[in-house]
Scaffold this active site. Structure first.
Site, PDB file in Angstrom:
ATOM      1  N   SER A  48      -9.691   1.573   2.863  1.00 57.71           N
ATOM      2  CA  SER A  48      -8.862   2.373   1.980  1.00 57.71           C
ATOM      3  C   SER A  48      -7.782   1.584   1.246  1.00 57.71           C
ATOM      4  O   SER A  48      -7.208   2.078   0.275  1.00 57.71           O
ATOM      5  CB  SER A  48      -8.181   3.485   2.786  1.00 57.71           C
ATOM      6  N   LYS A  65       0.854  -1.200   0.000  1.00 56.22           N
ATOM      7  CA  LYS A  65       0.000   0.000   0.000  1.00 56.22           C
ATOM      8  C   LYS A  65       0.882   1.239   0.000  1.00 56.22           C
ATOM      9  O   LYS A  65       1.878   1.295   0.732  1.00 56.22           O
ATOM     10  CB  LYS A  65      -0.890  -0.039   1.244  1.00 56.22           C
ATOM     11  N   SER A  86      -9.720  -0.695   7.178  1.00 58.06           N
ATOM     12  CA  SER A  86      -9.183  -0.587   5.814  1.00 58.06           C
ATOM     13  C   SER A  86      -8.452  -1.803   5.267  1.00 58.06           C
ATOM     14  O   SER A  86      -8.082  -1.804   4.096  1.00 58.06           O
ATOM     15  CB  SER A  86      -8.255   0.617   5.711  1.00 58.06           C
TER      16      SER A  86
HETATM   17  N1  GLN Z   1     -12.953   3.964   6.321  1.00 62.17           N
HETATM   18  C1  GLN Z   1     -12.418   4.432   7.564  1.00 62.17           C
HETATM   19  C2  GLN Z   1     -12.046   5.886   7.410  1.00 62.17           C
HETATM   20  O1  GLN Z   1     -12.319   6.422   6.401  1.00 62.17           O
HETATM   21  C3  GLN Z   1     -11.231   3.599   7.963  1.00 62.17           C
HETATM   22  C4  GLN Z   1     -10.033   3.895   7.157  1.00 62.17           C
HETATM   23  C5  GLN Z   1      -8.844   3.067   7.535  1.00 62.17           C
HETATM   24  O2  GLN Z   1      -8.936   2.058   8.212  1.00 62.17           O
HETATM   25  N2  GLN Z   1      -7.688   3.558   7.127  1.00 62.17           N
HETATM   26  O3  GLN Z   1     -11.480   6.475   8.273  1.00 62.17           O
END
Ligand code: GLN
Length: 474
Positions: free
Chosen positions: A150, A75, A174
């Site tokens: 994400s 990532k 995420s």
């Molecule tokens: N979807 C969640 C957010 O937007 C979690 C994102 C993540 O785990 N990086 O914060």
């Protein structure tokens, strides 16, 4: 595609070479990356050098690690020396880190071959990878739908057979949510198990790096390779990496597993059906099943959307046009800072910075941030009470299967709700795994989530393996 376990066996035995495995990975990337937008950068030269290094060691009869010759996708919020690292943000465009994250160093030491950097929601804020400044990633199982987020690029890399394993980061879901939407295993390790050194910070008290894979064993091998104490991360747990792959077939006989009402409430009926069937499978395998209600979990989303933006507003203050990437000139320093941040950050990142700054401001601190911290403590206590009654908890990972592009972009709240079942684990600093189990709308995969207390990874993998054996027959 072969599993990571098989590739490493073949490379060590001489049945294959790291360079041959890399060629297969690069061919798969080149075949579909334009269509799916999975990799933001393919580090062909670096990967070829790493693969040759492994093959040379094998030829000299030297020992090579447990991931010998295994291509891995990273990532793009993890630093790799000299390799462009963007966090999918214009503000970091062109920046090349002067050092590597601990996870990268450990992957290379284990013989793995990092092939490139994958797309994400900008600064890991989102649940669909639609917030990337470099365009969305498509779900390889249905390109009209999102891969989740994400870590959508890393999930798509594995789902599209570009690499057998990948690293993501999980602050509120995420890794687990995109794993569920792409039909993969995804693990959120206990806080502190994997070093955050070189992971670009979103919300430091919640962020953890973890694996994506197609099999439970591959996830265990990958987590073993990256886990363990790191003096470069002050929140790193003091002990070495746990033994995980040796325990994947331990089963669930005598384990108490609790189905948690709040972890299925509001999920689509086909997701609930998959969880219900998973519970039956675990019961047949010898687990004792109970049902629990943990009302505190319903407060998770509200607490998270104060704590995570508060930490983000502080962490992202460093992108000021002076030290990293983008600079937009202004007549004085303040004007330059403002112009840089206005041009460099996307809408969701700005929304989080504003939310977090507000929650931390004088006069509101106690009412918002302070209150959220109290809720976080209540949640930790509630989990502790649950784990006095059960060894593991079970529920859904995400409320639905992969959704179509654009279906949640106009309503941030609808997007935030994608993580309602995953966020509590991050707030408690505990561990959870998403296992592909069953199918829903349009035949797309559904994810079942298993949760455990801190350091329960071996038990989680063993339970996940029971579900995997039922689904795959092996
Ligand atoms: N979807 C969640 C957010 O937007 C979690 C994102 C993540 O785990 N990086 O914060």
């Amino acid at each position: 595609m072969k599993t990571a376990e098989q590739i490493a066996l073949d490379v060590r035995s001489g049945a294959s070479t790291a360079q041959r495995e890399l060629d297969a990975s690069l061919a798969a990337i080149h075949a579909r990356n334009d269509e799916l937008n999975v990799f933001l950068y393919v580090d062909e030269d670096g990967a070829r050098a790493a693969a040759k290094d492994v093959d040379d060691k094998v030829a000299r009869g030297e020992s090579v690690g447990p991931l010998a010759g295994v291509p891995v996708a990273i990532k793009d919020n993890m630093c790799q020396v000299g390799v462009p690292t963007t966090c999918s943000s214009r503000i970091l465009e062109g920046w090349r880190p002067p050092y590597s994250a601990t996870v990268i160093t450990r992957l290379l030491a284990a013989g793995a071959v990092p092939v490139g950097k994958t797309n994400l929601d900008e600064f890991a804020m989102g649940s669909s990878t639609e917030n990337s400044a470099f365009g969305p990633t498509r779900n390889p199982l249905d390109p009209s739908r999102v891969p989740g987020g994400s870590s959508g690029g890393s999930a798509a890399a594995v789902a599209a057979d570009m690499t057998p394993i990948a690293l993501g980061s999980d602050t509120g879901g995420s890794i687990r949510q995109p794993a569920a939407l792409c039909g993969l295993i995804g693990v959120k390790p206990s806080y502190g198990l994997v070093s955050r050194y070189g992971l670009i910070a979103f919300a430091s008290s919640l962020d953890q790096i973890g694996p994506f894979s197609k099999t439970v064993t591959d996830a265990a091998i990958l987590l073993e390779a990256i886990a363990g104490h790191d003096p470069m991360d002050s929140t790193s747990l003091p002990e070495p990496a746990p033994m995980l792959s040796a325990h994947v077939n331990d089963g669930v006989v005598g384990k108490r597993i609790a189905l948690v009402r709040e972890l299925i409430d509001g999920a689509d009926p086909d997701v609930v059906a998959s969880v219900t069937r998973a519970v039956e499978v675990l019961k047949d395998a010898g687990a004792t099943i109970l049902e629990l209600s943990i009302p505190e979990l319903q407060l998770g989303l509200s607490a998270y959307y104060l704590i995570a933006p508060a930490e983000a507003s502080s962490n992202l203050a460093r992108y000021d046009g002076v030290r990293f990437g983008l600079r937009v000139d202004g007549e004085d320093v303040e004007a330059m800072n403002t112009a840089t941040r206005t041009a460099g950050f996307g809408a969701e990142v700005k929304r989080r910075i504003m939310l977090g700054t507000y929650a931390l401001s004088a006069g509101y601190f106690d009412a918002y941030y302070g209150q959220a911290l109290k809720v976080r403590t209540q949640m930790i206590d509630a989990f502790k009470r649950a784990y006095a009654q059960a060894d593991l908890l079970i529920g859904a990972t995400a409320p639905s299967v992969a959704f179509p592009f654009g279906s949640k972009t106009s309503n941030p709240m609808a997007m935030y709700l994608s993580d309602v079942f995953t966020i509590p684990t991050n707030l408690a600093g505990e561990a959870a795994i998403s296992v592909p189990f069953g199918a829903g709308e349009a035949g797309l995969p559904t994810g079942v989530q298993l949760l455990g207390p801190g350091r329960s990874e071996a038990q989680l993998f063993a339970a996940a393996r029971v579900l995997e054996r039922e689904e795959r027959g092996s």
